[in-house]
Structure formats: structure tokens, C-alpha cells
Design a protein around this motif. Structure first.
Motif, mmCIF file in Angstrom:
data_model
loop_
_atom_site.group_PDB
_atom_site.id
_atom_site.type_symbol
_atom_site.label_atom_id
_atom_site.label_comp_id
_atom_site.label_asym_id
_atom_site.label_seq_id
_atom_site.Cartn_x
_atom_site.Cartn_y
_atom_site.Cartn_z
ATOM 1 N N UNK B 200 0.846 -1.203 0.000
ATOM 2 C CA UNK B 200 0.000 0.000 0.000
ATOM 3 C C UNK B 200 0.878 1.248 0.000
ATOM 4 N N UNK B 201 1.919 1.244 0.845
ATOM 5 C CA UNK B 201 2.817 2.391 0.930
ATOM 6 C C UNK B 201 3.512 2.639 -0.410
ATOM 7 N N UNK B 202 3.971 1.546 -1.049
ATOM 8 C CA UNK B 202 4.644 1.691 -2.341
ATOM 9 C C UNK B 202 3.680 2.265 -3.379
ATOM 10 N N UNK B 203 2.429 1.810 -3.346
ATOM 11 C CA UNK B 203 1.429 2.307 -4.298
ATOM 12 C C UNK B 203 1.141 3.790 -4.064
ATOM 13 N N UNK B 204 1.059 4.185 -2.791
ATOM 14 C CA UNK B 204 0.812 5.596 -2.490
ATOM 15 C C UNK B 204 1.981 6.468 -2.948
ATOM 16 N N UNK B 205 3.200 5.928 -2.832
ATOM 17 C CA UNK B 205 4.374 6.674 -3.318
ATOM 18 C C UNK B 205 4.244 6.922 -4.820
ATOM 19 N N UNK B 206 3.671 5.936 -5.508
ATOM 20 C CA UNK B 206 3.529 6.069 -6.960
ATOM 21 C C UNK B 206 2.320 6.885 -7.383
ATOM 22 N N UNK B 207 1.426 7.204 -6.442
ATOM 23 C CA UNK B 207 0.202 7.911 -6.841
ATOM 24 C C UNK B 207 0.032 9.226 -6.084
ATOM 25 N N UNK B 208 1.112 9.781 -5.567
ATOM 26 C CA UNK B 208 1.028 10.961 -4.708
ATOM 27 C C UNK B 208 0.489 12.188 -5.476
ATOM 28 N N UNK B 209 -0.016 13.137 -4.718
ATOM 29 C CA UNK B 209 -0.470 14.435 -5.234
ATOM 30 C C UNK B 209 -1.534 14.345 -6.304
ATOM 31 N N UNK B 210 -2.334 13.326 -6.289
ATOM 32 C CA UNK B 210 -3.307 13.254 -7.356
ATOM 33 C C UNK B 210 -4.737 13.293 -6.850
ATOM 34 N N UNK B 211 -4.993 12.525 -5.829
ATOM 35 C CA UNK B 211 -6.366 12.445 -5.345
ATOM 36 C C UNK B 211 -6.377 12.699 -3.859
ATOM 37 N N UNK B 212 -7.543 12.643 -3.307
ATOM 38 C CA UNK B 212 -7.651 12.689 -1.858
ATOM 39 C C UNK B 212 -7.262 11.311 -1.318
ATOM 40 N N UNK B 213 -6.058 11.217 -0.761
ATOM 41 C CA UNK B 213 -5.557 9.913 -0.321
ATOM 42 C C UNK B 213 -5.828 9.667 1.161
ATOM 43 N N UNK B 214 -6.645 10.502 1.779
ATOM 44 C CA UNK B 214 -6.848 10.394 3.222
ATOM 45 C C UNK B 214 -7.306 9.001 3.674
ATOM 46 N N UNK B 215 -8.284 8.390 3.003
ATOM 47 C CA UNK B 215 -8.687 7.045 3.463
ATOM 48 C C UNK B 215 -7.528 6.041 3.427
#
Lengths: 187, 304
Positions: B200-215
Motif C-alpha cells: 500500500x505504501x509503495x502504491x501511495x508513493x507512486x500515486x502521490x499528489x493526485x487524489x484525496x488519499x486520506x482514506x
């Protein structure tokens, strides 16, 4: 009747000469720095005049419930027709899972062939032809015995019938075929 | 031992760094696929960056991991024999089929996720149009089916990395059961939580600054807290020798401090204050996942 091969090691008779180590090397062409059997010194322990040391021959324990056979993904490690644990080098890919599973550290990855390797009781080269394993034949002190436990008249059956025998790590339930007689040895 | 001959075998380990990294990458792959596929299936806004990042990381990680696994063999070119001489009692043999299925499905899924994006790029369309293209077509059904089946394989893959080690019942550390549950090994549970967390952490690193990632950030914190609890139980249920010397340093510093405590504190702080700490938090989680695999692989063999 099916054979049940066993090795019996009388530690009190072992003088640590390492003839078994050398005979195994000669018989099995084991690469430099690797061993199918070793007899390390245990000790010396205690202080003079009560100093003790003995040698403990280590090799594959030929388990009848072998962890290595259970984990092997390719059936390279298997029980042969005589119930001995052997390695089919053609099937072995060298994944080393068996080496992590062996509680006796008896296995190694042969650095020349890339497959798992260990003691075979010299089954194909000697025992199948009616001879004894190279280490047993060469043993200087008469500490090593080999034979069929199902033959009540065999040397090993007679020895085990009267002596107090031990196997290594019995709590793991591996049912080894190598028996250690510690009588006469101070541990 | 200071005796000149008949020295006991040295403290070599059969499985070293390559296997630890492979177990880590398999966890990342499974976790990234689950993040991507479950977002695809369950998230009503379908944040495309999360889906594409996870769909990319999963096949890349597992293929690199597989490469390491094969290179670590004594006979790398005979790896195909694993597919033909199968001991179904061996966890590794079963794992070969789980990994093969997962690799196949993750490649198909990545293709299905990226294909409309490629098509849209050719036409010069915007991201919004890509999302519409992705959901509108008949391929959407195939993609969702692949996501669902792949998610099952991803769960299998991530727990398998634990079962591979826990099946070695002669190894006290690896085969430690869950306290109070004698038949349930600890490592599959620990590696599942850790793998999903790192993936999950690796995926968030790859998808940063795009959507509301709060959940996702909240989920990451929940997983970290769960992993922390699991590790403390693990520590309490095995012998203390594993946590001494260099493997001990790796456990306390790498796994617990850097990989769990620090990202947990920073993650909560980031959510509270609204500061964007995504990159440091996720990087630390990924590093912690690697440290955990190295610790378990080495400690299990060095002190057994």
C-alpha cells in the motif's frame, strides 16, 4: 523381509583419527571445504584431573520421517527402495529448502554440481553391493557399525538390543537411523 | 571451538539476502495488487492514479523477485523442473503455482488498466476521458474479473511468503505458532499484514499528489498499528536470543523504530496537522518491510 539399515556409533571407541572423514572424501569425491561427514571434538570440558573430550561423528541421520523430503518441491529428496533418504541430482534445482529444513546441518549445496548433497550411507557405491559404507570399513577404533536392524543376528541389532542408545534431537520426531551409544563417554 | 581438526560446520546460512529481498518484493507485489484491485472494485470515485500505480508495481516487483529467486538456485537454468516434478506436500511447490498464476494475472491486469490510457493518449484526451474510457467499455467487465481473481492470488502470494518459512517445522523461529492457537503459524499472518502495508505504501508513493488519499493514509496507520501489536506478540512468544547482536539491532532499529514507530507517529501527525508527510512515511514503511524479511530470514537460520 525389507531391510532397515542403521548405523551405530560407539563414541567411547572413537579416537578422533578422522579416517572416516578422509574415506568419505575419497569414496564420494566431495569438493574441497565441504563434507558429507565430519567428526568434531566435543570439549575438552572440566579441569585437571577431570578433563574430558570425545568426538561426535556427524552426517545425515537417515531419518525415517525426514524434514528434507517433506519440504523438497521437486521430489529430488526421496526415500529409496531400502527406506534411505537419497537425492536425485537430475530433479534437484538447488533451491536449498532442504538445507534450511535439516535440523542436523547434514546437507550442503555441492559447489561443483549446484545440487544438494549429503551422506548416502554409500548406498549405491557400496551397500547395494553387500559392502559397508566407506567410513565404517575404514574406522580404526571399531566405533562405527552398520547393518540391517531387521536381521536379529546382525552386529547392529545385537549392539542396540543390549546398549543404551540415543538418537539426535528425538523431540523433533524425525526417527533417525543413526544411533549414538554414549556409554563410557563423559558428557 | 579451538580444536584443530574435525571442526563443526560454520554458521553459513542457506538462504541469504536474495531470498529476503524476494520475500519482500512478493509482499510488495501482493499488497500493491490488492490496493489497486480493491480500489478498482470498491472505490466509488475510482482514483485512477492509485489503480495505475498498483497495477504497475505488482508485476514489476514479482518479476524482479522471481529473477532473484531463480538466480539464487544452485542450478538457475533448471528452474523449469519445479513445474514438472511436483511434490504437493511441499509449500514451495504450491507457491510456484501461486506465483505463476499471480504473475500472469498481474500482467493481464496491468495491460487492461493501461490499455485505455494508451488509447486515450493517442487521441490526446484528458485524464477524465481516460477514466470514462476505462469504465465504459466491455473490457471493464474483464478487468474487474481479473482484479477479483488476482486479488485472491495476491492474498495467497502474500501469506505464502510466511508459509514458506513456517513450514520448516524444525526451525523454532519460523514455525512459531500464534500464542494460544497451536495449529496456526505466526509468520503468514505477520507477513500478510506487513506485505499489504508495504505494498500500500509503495502504491501511495507512486500515486502521490493526485487524489484525496486520506482514506488510504488512515488504512496505512491502522495496518502499522496492527503490525506493531503483532510484532510485540511475536517478540514475547519466541526466545530472546533472536533479538541479540546484529539481528537484534536490525529488529529494534530497522523493523520497530524506523519501519513502524516513526511512520506511525509521523502518519498520525500528518493527518492531524494536514501536513503532507506521505513520501517520508511511505518510504519508511517500505524500508521497514525489507528489514523485517532480512531479520526473519537470518535470525531463523543463525540461531537455530
Amino acid at each position: 523381509m525389507a531391510k532397515e539399515y542403521a548405523m551405530v556409533i560407539q563414541l567411547a571407541k572413537c579416537i578422533g583419527c578422522q579416517a572416516c572423514t578422509v574415506a568419505c572424501k575419497q569414496q564420494n569425491k566431495v569438493p574441497e571445504g565441504q563434507y558429507r561427514t565430519q567428526s568434531p571434538a566435543i570439549g575438552p570440558t572440566g579441569t585437571y584431573p577431570n578433563v574430558h573430550m570425545y568426538f561426535e561423528k556427524e552426517a545425515c541421520q537417515m531419518c525415517k520421517s525426514a524434514p528434507c523430503v517433506r519440504v523438497c518441491p521437486t521430489k529430488a529428496s526421496h526415500y529409496n527402495e531400502a527406506g534411505l533418504v537419497l537425492i536425485d541430482a537430475d530433479k534437484c534445482v538447488g533451491c536449498k529448502y532442504c538445507i534450511t529444513a535439516c535440523p542436523y546441518k547434514a546437507r550442503f549445496l555441492n559447489k561443483e554440481t549446484g545440487v544438494a548433497d549429503k551422506c548416502t550411507f554409500c548406498y549405491e557405491t557400496r551397500v547395494a553391493k553387500g559392502e559397508k559404507p566407506a567410513c565404517v570399513s575404514t574406522c580404526v577404533g571399531g566405533a562405527l557399525h552398520f547393518g540391517d536392524l531387521n536381521d536379529a543376528g546382525s552386529e547392529v541389532a545385537k549392539l542396540l538390543a543390549k546398549a543404551k542408545k540415543e538418537v539426535r534431537k528425538p523431540e523433533l520426531g524425525t526417527k533417525p537411523s543413526v544411533y549414538y551409544l554414549y556409554e563410557g563417554v563423559v558428557r | 571451538m579451538d580444536i584443530t581438526w574435525g571442526a563443526a560446520p560454520g554458521a553459513e546460512v542457506a538462504w541469504g539476502g536474495m531470498i529476503a529481498i524476494y520475500l519482500f518484493l512478493a509482499g510488495i507485489a501482493g499488497g500493491a495488487f490488492l490496493t489497486s484491485a480493491l480500489t478498482d472494485l470498491l472505490h466509488k470515485n475510482r482514483p485512477l492514479k492509485v489503480i495505475t500505480a498498483g497495477a504497475y508495481i505488482a508485476p514489476v516487483s514479482i518479476i524482479i523477485g522471481l529473477g532473484l529467486l531463480i538466480l539464487d538456485l544452485g542450478r538457475p537454468f533448471s528452474f523449469w523442473k519445479l513445474l514438472f516434478n511436483v511434490n504437493f506436500g511441499s509449500v514451495m511447490a504450491i507457491g510456484v503455482f501461486i506465483i505463476s498464476g499471480f504473475t500472469f494475472l498481474s500482467l493481464i491486469y496491468a495491460f487492461l488498466v493501461y490499455q485505455p490510457a494508451f488509447a486515450a493518449n493517442k487521441l490526446g484526451l484528458t485524464t477524465a476521458a481516460m477514466e470514462t474510457a476505462a469504465t465504459g467499455s466491455g473490457k471493464g467487465v474483464l478487468r474487474k474479473a481479473t482484479a477479483g481473481l488476482g486479488a485472491v492470488f495476491a492474498l495467497g502470494l502474500t501469506t505464502y511468503t510466511g508459509f514458506l518459512l513456517s513450514a520448516v517445522y524444525t526451525n523454532n523461529l519460523w514455525s512459531t505458532p500464534f500464542p494460544g492457537l497451536p495449529g496456526i503459524p505466526f509468520l503468514p499472518i505477520l507477513f500478510l499484514v506487513s506485505g499489504v502495508s508495504a505494498g500500500l505504501a509503495a502504491t501511495l508513493l507512486g500515486s502521490r499528489n493526485c487524489h484525496d488519499l486520506k482514506p488510504y493514509k488512515i488504512l496505512d496507520i491502522v495496518l502499522l498499528a496492527l503490525e506493531l501489536v503483532l510484532l510485540l506478540i511475536f517478540y514475547a512468544s519466541v526466545q530472546s536470543v533472536y533479538f541479540s547482536g546484529s539481528t537484534g539491532a536490525l529488529f529494534w532499529l530497522g523493523v520497530l523504530a524506523v519501519g513502524l514507530a516513526l511512520p506511525l507517529v509521523m502518519g498520525v501527525y500528518g493527518l492531524r496537522t494536514g501536513k503532507d508527510l506521505l513520501i517520508p512515511v511511505c518510504t519508511l514503511v517500505v524500508i521497514g518491510g525489507l528489514c523485517l524479511r532480512i531479520f526473519v530470514v537470518y535470525a531463523g537460520q543463525l540461531f537455530n
